[in-house]
Design a protein around this motif. Structure first.
Motif, PDB file in Angstrom:
ATOM      1  N   UNK A 186       4.813 -38.025  28.742  1.00 32.90           N
ATOM      2  CA  UNK A 186       4.632 -36.667  29.257  1.00 32.90           C
ATOM      3  C   UNK A 186       5.685 -35.793  28.615  1.00 32.90           C
ATOM      4  N   UNK A 187       5.246 -34.726  27.960  1.00 30.71           N
ATOM      5  CA  UNK A 187       6.168 -33.799  27.307  1.00 30.71           C
ATOM      6  C   UNK A 187       6.303 -32.569  28.189  1.00 30.71           C
ATOM      7  N   UNK A 188       7.456 -32.462  28.828  1.00 32.34           N
ATOM      8  CA  UNK A 188       7.715 -31.389  29.785  1.00 32.34           C
ATOM      9  C   UNK A 188       8.956 -30.621  29.354  1.00 32.34           C
ATOM     10  N   UNK A 189       8.881 -30.074  28.158  1.00 30.47           N
ATOM     11  CA  UNK A 189       9.995 -29.364  27.528  1.00 30.47           C
ATOM     12  C   UNK A 189       9.580 -27.920  27.246  1.00 30.47           C
ATOM     13  N   UNK A 190      10.504 -27.061  26.793  1.00 27.43           N
ATOM     14  CA  UNK A 190      10.087 -25.746  26.303  1.00 27.43           C
ATOM     15  C   UNK A 190       9.007 -25.876  25.230  1.00 27.43           C
ATOM     16  N   UNK A 191       8.122 -24.896  25.195  1.00 32.62           N
ATOM     17  CA  UNK A 191       6.901 -24.974  24.384  1.00 32.62           C
ATOM     18  C   UNK A 191       7.159 -25.241  22.910  1.00 32.62           C
ATOM     19  N   UNK A 192       8.207 -24.651  22.335  1.00 36.77           N
ATOM     20  CA  UNK A 192       8.415 -24.775  20.895  1.00 36.77           C
ATOM     21  C   UNK A 192       8.796 -26.182  20.457  1.00 36.77           C
ATOM     22  N   UNK A 193       9.040 -27.086  21.403  1.00 35.46           N
ATOM     23  CA  UNK A 193       9.302 -28.488  21.066  1.00 35.46           C
ATOM     24  C   UNK A 193       8.048 -29.362  21.174  1.00 35.46           C
ATOM     25  N   UNK A 194       6.978 -28.831  21.737  1.00 33.65           N
ATOM     26  CA  UNK A 194       5.805 -29.648  22.028  1.00 33.65           C
ATOM     27  C   UNK A 194       5.215 -30.323  20.797  1.00 33.65           C
ATOM     28  N   UNK A 195       5.037 -29.546  19.741  1.00 31.98           N
ATOM     29  CA  UNK A 195       4.327 -30.075  18.569  1.00 31.98           C
ATOM     30  C   UNK A 195       5.029 -31.274  17.962  1.00 31.98           C
ATOM     31  N   UNK A 196       6.310 -31.152  17.652  1.00 36.53           N
ATOM     32  CA  UNK A 196       7.024 -32.240  16.985  1.00 36.53           C
ATOM     33  C   UNK A 196       7.093 -33.489  17.862  1.00 36.53           C
ATOM     34  N   UNK A 197       7.332 -33.295  19.157  1.00 35.45           N
ATOM     35  CA  UNK A 197       7.401 -34.438  20.067  1.00 35.45           C
ATOM     36  C   UNK A 197       6.046 -35.122  20.188  1.00 35.45           C
ATOM     37  N   UNK A 198       4.987 -34.330  20.299  1.00 37.20           N
ATOM     38  CA  UNK A 198       3.643 -34.905  20.422  1.00 37.20           C
ATOM     39  C   UNK A 198       3.249 -35.677  19.167  1.00 37.20           C
ATOM     40  N   UNK A 199       3.543 -35.121  18.006  1.00 38.11           N
ATOM     41  CA  UNK A 199       3.192 -35.796  16.762  1.00 38.11           C
ATOM     42  C   UNK A 199       3.929 -37.131  16.634  1.00 38.11           C
ATOM     43  N   UNK A 200       5.211 -37.126  16.958  1.00 41.59           N
ATOM     44  CA  UNK A 200       5.988 -38.368  16.885  1.00 41.59           C
ATOM     45  C   UNK A 200       5.452 -39.402  17.866  1.00 41.59           C
ATOM     46  N   UNK A 201       5.118 -38.959  19.071  1.00 43.55           N
ATOM     47  CA  UNK A 201       4.570 -39.874  20.072  1.00 43.55           C
ATOM     48  C   UNK A 201       3.261 -40.481  19.594  1.00 43.55           C
ATOM     49  N   UNK A 202       2.360 -39.663  19.115  1.00 37.05           N
ATOM     50  CA  UNK A 202       1.054 -40.132  18.658  1.00 37.05           C
ATOM     51  C   UNK A 202       1.192 -41.080  17.477  1.00 37.05           C
ATOM     52  N   UNK A 203       2.051 -40.730  16.528  1.00 34.84           N
ATOM     53  CA  UNK A 203       2.263 -41.571  15.349  1.00 34.84           C
ATOM     54  C   UNK A 203       2.846 -42.930  15.723  1.00 34.84           C
ATOM     55  N   UNK A 204       3.515 -42.994  16.874  1.00 39.04           N
ATOM     56  CA  UNK A 204       4.105 -44.247  17.324  1.00 39.04           C
ATOM     57  C   UNK A 204       3.277 -44.937  18.409  1.00 39.04           C
ATOM     58  N   UNK A 205       1.988 -44.596  18.439  1.00 41.47           N
ATOM     59  CA  UNK A 205       1.053 -45.326  19.281  1.00 41.47           C
ATOM     60  C   UNK A 205       1.059 -44.963  20.750  1.00 41.47           C
TER      61      UNK A 205
END
Length: 345
Positions: free
Chosen positions: A65-84
């Motif tokens: 669950x990514x519950x951070x300020x919006x401008x961090x969402x993309x990078x965190x989501x991409x890293x999470x998805x890339x790591x399964x």
């Protein structure tokens, strides 16, 4: 039991944590926050990490669950998805349409689920409006309209919450985005045409709207409208109304209520039913609005687990829904600038 990592233990992150604690299908097993004190308050069974990337690359969780300020969402989501990892990201999905598109494409390529935290879909009043539409009680759906408002800058704890470059916009990307999603959810048809107007005159923030008026049309001709405001001096509330040729249904919050009016023919005798969700009203009076949000999050987790396991999505907002919720405000900004109707593909 799906194991969750939680990135961000601020206001909504704390409520997410509470929901994970009462869920029978999910558990919190990993967390990261910039505040060491927030991490120190976690139970011993939760693994804490020194940075978000370390958590995302670990095997301590199945989903994030990514519950951070919006401008961090993309990078965190991409890293999470890339790591399964499967991902729930809070609204708004990201700061720009291009970032959202990249997130959707990455989720598809990695074969992982990406959803957006539009938990208002799980409010009891919204469920009753949705049921009235689906049952045919309202006849043929013709249009859906909504309002979302609060008092503006007094509601915000941090400047990033009204920073155009970080949030992607103003009221439309803040409180309005929830009601915009509900309008689209109730119309249940692809939006094709968008027009609108915005104003920045009250708060005079750089490129950040304090009021927005939106008009929508779907491919089948259903119409939608939204007024989103940071100058609602009466205080926070939202409502959404669905109109068919045999009646209408309205959901309101807060306090939560709904009204359903049906007829046997257009203009016929009206039968009205009003619903007051007394348990929810009393629960919020003594335990705060967070108590209702916890319940919606638990239901959202149920649908998320189902979706991740190849089952039905239920009411959860998918990655495509999140993408749509950013595409429409951006179309409104374009429409206001060019005085045009914008086609949304």
């Amino acid at each position: 039991m799906m194991r969750f990592g939680l990135i961000g233990l601020g206001g909504i992150g704390e409520v997410r944590k509470q929901a994970l604690e009462v869920s029978t299908e999910c558990e919190l097993t990993a967390a990261f926050d910039l505040d060491p004190a927030a991490l120190a308050r976690l139970p011993d069974h939760v693994s804490v990490f020194k940075d978000a990337e370390q958590l995302l690359k670990s095997d301590a969780c199945d989903a994030v669950i990514i519950s951070t300020p919006t401008h961090f969402h993309k990078d965190l989501a991409l890293t999470a998805l890339e790591n399964g990892k499967h991902v729930i990201v809070e609204k708004p999905m990201a700061s720009s349409l291009a970032e959202c598109e990249q997130m959707v494409e990455t989720a598809k390529r990695c074969g992982k689920r990406l959803t957006v935290g539009f938990n208002h879909r799980y409010f009891a009043a919204i469920k009753d409006v949705k049921a009235a539409i689906q049952s045919g009680a309202l006849g043929q759906l013709r249009y859906v309209k909504g309002f979302a408002g609060h008092t503006g800058l007094s509601e915000f704890k941090s400047e990033w919450m009204y920073d155009k470059d970080k949030m992607g916009g103003g009221t439309l990307m803040d409180n309005g985005i929830h009601t915009l999603d509900l309008i689209c959810y109730l119309m249940d048809d692809r939006v094709s045409d968008v027009s609108g107007m915005i104003s920045t005159k009250t708060w005079q923030l750089d490129r950040t709207e304090d009021n927005a008026f939106v008009h929508l049309r779907t491919q089948s001709g259903i119409m939608g409208s939204l007024h989103s405001s940071w100058t609602e001096w009466k205080g926070y509330h939202f409502c959404v109304e669905a109109y068919g040729d045999l009646g209408m249904a309205r959901a309101y919050y807060a306090p939560m209520s709904s009204t359903i009016i049906t007829m046997d023919k257009p203009g016929g005798q009206a039968h009205k039913k009003r619903n007051f969700y007394i348990p929810a009203i009393f629960r919020e009076k003594f335990k705060g609005w967070q108590s209702t949000v916890v319940q919606t999050f638990v239901e959202e987790f149920h649908d998320f687990v189902s979706l991740a396991n190849g089952g039905p999505a239920g009411a959860i907002a998918t990655a495509q829904d999140g993408l749509r919720s950013i595409a429409i405000p951006n179309a409104v900004y374009e429409s206001d600038r060019d005085r045009s109707v914008v086609t949304v593909l």
